[in-house]
Motif scaffolding. Structure first.
Motif, PDB file in Angstrom:
ATOM      1  N   ILE A  91       0.893  -1.113  -0.117  1.00  0.00           N
ATOM      2  CA  ILE A  91      -0.090   0.038  -0.140  1.00  0.00           C
ATOM      3  C   ILE A  91       1.007   1.291   0.247  1.00  0.00           C
ATOM      4  N   PRO A  92       0.716   2.035  -0.883  1.00  0.00           N
ATOM      5  CA  PRO A  92       1.470   3.273  -1.006  1.00  0.00           C
ATOM      6  C   PRO A  92       1.043   4.360  -0.174  1.00  0.00           C
ATOM      7  N   THR A  93       1.903   5.151   0.552  1.00  0.00           N
ATOM      8  CA  THR A  93       1.417   6.228   1.316  1.00  0.00           C
ATOM      9  C   THR A  93       2.253   7.459   0.831  1.00  0.00           C
ATOM     10  N   VAL A  94       2.035   8.655   1.025  1.00  0.00           N
ATOM     11  CA  VAL A  94       2.764   9.891   0.667  1.00  0.00           C
ATOM     12  C   VAL A  94       3.573  10.431   1.876  1.00  0.00           C
ATOM     13  N   MET A  95       4.803  10.449   1.877  1.00  0.00           N
ATOM     14  CA  MET A  95       5.629  10.946   2.813  1.00  0.00           C
ATOM     15  C   MET A  95       5.072  12.219   3.651  1.00  0.00           C
ATOM     16  N   GLY A  96       5.254  12.367   4.754  1.00  0.00           N
ATOM     17  CA  GLY A  96       4.808  13.525   5.436  1.00  0.00           C
ATOM     18  C   GLY A  96       3.466  13.644   5.751  1.00  0.00           C
ATOM     19  N   PHE A  97       2.487  12.894   5.126  1.00  0.00           N
ATOM     20  CA  PHE A  97       1.011  12.881   5.376  1.00  0.00           C
ATOM     21  C   PHE A  97       0.361  11.566   5.842  1.00  0.00           C
ATOM     22  N   ASP A  98      -0.570  11.930   6.789  1.00  0.00           N
ATOM     23  CA  ASP A  98      -1.333  10.925   7.555  1.00  0.00           C
ATOM     24  C   ASP A  98      -2.717  11.631   7.999  1.00  0.00           C
ATOM     25  N   PRO A  99      -3.467  11.551   6.963  1.00  0.00           N
ATOM     26  CA  PRO A  99      -4.843  12.460   7.064  1.00  0.00           C
ATOM     27  C   PRO A  99      -5.753  11.537   8.002  1.00  0.00           C
ATOM     28  N   MET A 100      -6.496  12.116   8.825  1.00  0.00           N
ATOM     29  CA  MET A 100      -7.821  11.081   9.476  1.00  0.00           C
ATOM     30  C   MET A 100      -8.581  10.718   8.599  1.00  0.00           C
ATOM     31  N   ALA A 101      -9.156   9.604   8.772  1.00  0.00           N
ATOM     32  CA  ALA A 101      -9.877   9.070   7.549  1.00  0.00           C
ATOM     33  C   ALA A 101     -11.204   8.439   8.080  1.00  0.00           C
ATOM     34  N   GLN A 102     -12.342   8.242   7.243  1.00  0.00           N
ATOM     35  CA  GLN A 102     -13.602   7.874   7.621  1.00  0.00           C
ATOM     36  C   GLN A 102     -13.969   6.535   6.647  1.00  0.00           C
ATOM     37  N   ILE A 103     -14.445   5.564   7.191  1.00  0.00           N
ATOM     38  CA  ILE A 103     -14.833   4.514   6.152  1.00  0.00           C
ATOM     39  C   ILE A 103     -16.507   4.094   6.850  1.00  0.00           C
ATOM     40  N   ILE A 104     -17.061   3.557   5.856  1.00  0.00           N
ATOM     41  CA  ILE A 104     -18.569   2.705   6.093  1.00  0.00           C
ATOM     42  C   ILE A 104     -18.582   1.538   5.606  1.00  0.00           C
ATOM     43  N   HIS A 105     -19.104   0.544   6.266  1.00  0.00           N
ATOM     44  CA  HIS A 105     -19.277  -0.868   5.653  1.00  0.00           C
ATOM     45  C   HIS A 105     -20.489  -0.548   4.685  1.00  0.00           C
ATOM     46  N   GLU A 106     -20.291  -1.531   3.790  1.00  0.00           N
ATOM     47  CA  GLU A 106     -21.349  -1.533   2.566  1.00  0.00           C
ATOM     48  C   GLU A 106     -22.808  -2.071   3.151  1.00  0.00           C
ATOM     49  N   ASP A 107     -22.686  -2.786   4.114  1.00  0.00           N
ATOM     50  CA  ASP A 107     -23.915  -3.323   4.894  1.00  0.00           C
ATOM     51  C   ASP A 107     -24.782  -1.902   5.655  1.00  0.00           C
ATOM     52  N   ASP A 108     -24.049  -1.061   6.009  1.00  0.00           N
ATOM     53  CA  ASP A 108     -24.449   0.044   6.922  1.00  0.00           C
ATOM     54  C   ASP A 108     -25.114   1.178   5.796  1.00  0.00           C
ATOM     55  N   VAL A 109     -24.246   1.029   4.435  1.00  0.00           N
ATOM     56  CA  VAL A 109     -25.177   1.976   3.569  1.00  0.00           C
ATOM     57  C   VAL A 109     -26.619   1.521   3.125  1.00  0.00           C
ATOM     58  N   VAL A 110     -26.393   0.108   2.865  1.00  0.00           N
ATOM     59  CA  VAL A 110     -28.035  -0.614   2.784  1.00  0.00           C
ATOM     60  C   VAL A 110     -28.685  -0.194   3.624  1.00  0.00           C
ATOM     61  N   ALA A 111     -28.379  -0.141   4.770  1.00  0.00           N
ATOM     62  CA  ALA A 111     -29.286   0.045   6.001  1.00  0.00           C
ATOM     63  C   ALA A 111     -29.765   1.360   6.113  1.00  0.00           C
ATOM     64  N   ALA A 112     -29.030   2.404   5.560  1.00  0.00           N
ATOM     65  CA  ALA A 112     -29.278   3.813   5.339  1.00  0.00           C
ATOM     66  C   ALA A 112     -30.262   3.955   4.233  1.00  0.00           C
ATOM     67  N   LEU A 113     -29.891   3.443   3.172  1.00  0.00           N
ATOM     68  CA  LEU A 113     -30.961   3.369   2.156  1.00  0.00           C
ATOM     69  C   LEU A 113     -32.444   2.854   2.367  1.00  0.00           C
ATOM     70  N   VAL A 114     -32.427   1.788   3.135  1.00  0.00           N
ATOM     71  CA  VAL A 114     -33.897   1.286   3.765  1.00  0.00           C
ATOM     72  C   VAL A 114     -34.326   2.464   4.393  1.00  0.00           C
ATOM     73  N   ARG A 115     -33.752   2.952   5.482  1.00  0.00           N
ATOM     74  CA  ARG A 115     -34.324   4.184   6.182  1.00  0.00           C
ATOM     75  C   ARG A 115     -34.741   5.332   5.302  1.00  0.00           C
ATOM     76  N   ALA A 116     -34.023   5.474   4.326  1.00  0.00           N
ATOM     77  CA  ALA A 116     -34.483   6.800   3.193  1.00  0.00           C
ATOM     78  C   ALA A 116     -35.920   6.502   2.522  1.00  0.00           C
ATOM     79  N   LEU A 117     -36.207   4.986   2.454  1.00  0.00           N
ATOM     80  CA  LEU A 117     -37.171   4.765   1.868  1.00  0.00           C
ATOM     81  C   LEU A 117     -38.546   5.086   2.761  1.00  0.00           C
ATOM     82  N   GLU A 118     -38.514   5.351   3.895  1.00  0.00           N
ATOM     83  CA  GLU A 118     -39.372   5.362   4.836  1.00  0.00           C
ATOM     84  C   GLU A 118     -40.351   6.492   4.376  1.00  0.00           C
TER      85      GLU A 118
END
Length: 205
Positions: A98-125
């Motif tokens: 995995i490549p990284t860029v020297m001098g950079f280490d940003p904070m990151a956010q991720i989300i699981h695909e199943d959580d996205v599906v759960a949000a889609l279901v809620r959006a349909l309400e």
């Protein structure tokens, strides 16, 4: 094509429209606020042309809020989706080195695909409409996220990051496009309070 779809939604009085956009539309920028709200400008296409179509779809859907208020329009902007999906974030974390860029280490956010599906279901309400950022677990440094994969890393000097990644992409030695390098340099995190408060969304993973 999306404009035509919106015409059909209007013509046939479709009661609900849910659009899956992406927090990538905001774009990683050195001047970004720590957490971007839904009102932040969509600047992701400035350095990555492939994201411009996504931004256009997002903007058209926003305009549809006002053009056809009878349709409940929901726009979801999830952070980097991970899981069995084949997108830039998951492909990056699957790299053997995995490549990284020297001098950079940003904070990151991720989300699981199943959580996205759960949000889609809620959006349909019924009676649900609006624009919502979606985030998963608490933000962590990119270095910590990469360490969780167990894969070795290679630190690339900033000046070489783009040409090296571009060459690797051209020779099919990586599935991580060079323009995405800004995501491993700068922060692009979202404020997801609206989704938690109004959708009642909570990530399970």
């Amino acid at each position: 094509g999306f404009s035509k779809l919106l015409d059909y939604v209007s013509q046939f009085k479709v009661p609900k429209l849910v659009v899956l956009s992406s927090a990538n539309a905001y774009g990683p920028q050195p001047g970004n606020a720590q957490f971007l709200t839904e009102e932040a400008p969509l600047l992701g296409g400035q350095n990555f042309s492939d994201i411009r179509d996504l931004i256009e779809v997002d903007m058209l859907a926003q305009g549809f809020f006002w053009r056809l208020p009878a349709t409940e329009t929901v726009i979801l902007r999830p952070v980097h989706i991970v899981g069995t999906v084949r997108n830039a974030a998951s492909n990056f974390l699957r790299l053997s080195t995995i490549p990284t860029v020297m001098g950079f280490d940003p904070m990151a956010q991720i989300i699981h695909e199943d959580d996205v599906v759960a949000a889609l279901v809620r959006a349909l309400e019924p009676n649900t409409r609006g624009l919502f950022n979606l985030a998963g677990s608490e933000p962590i440094p990119l270095s910590r996220l990469v360490a969780l994969t167990g894969s070795p890393t290679v630190a690339i000097p900033h000046a070489l990051a783009r040409p090296v990644l571009k060459q690797m992409w051209n020779f099919r030695r990586t599935t991580f496009p060079a323009p995405e390098r800004d995501h491993i340099r700068f922060v692009c995190m979202v404020d997801d309070r609206r989704a938690r408060d109004q959708l009642g969304f909570r990530p399970a993973y």
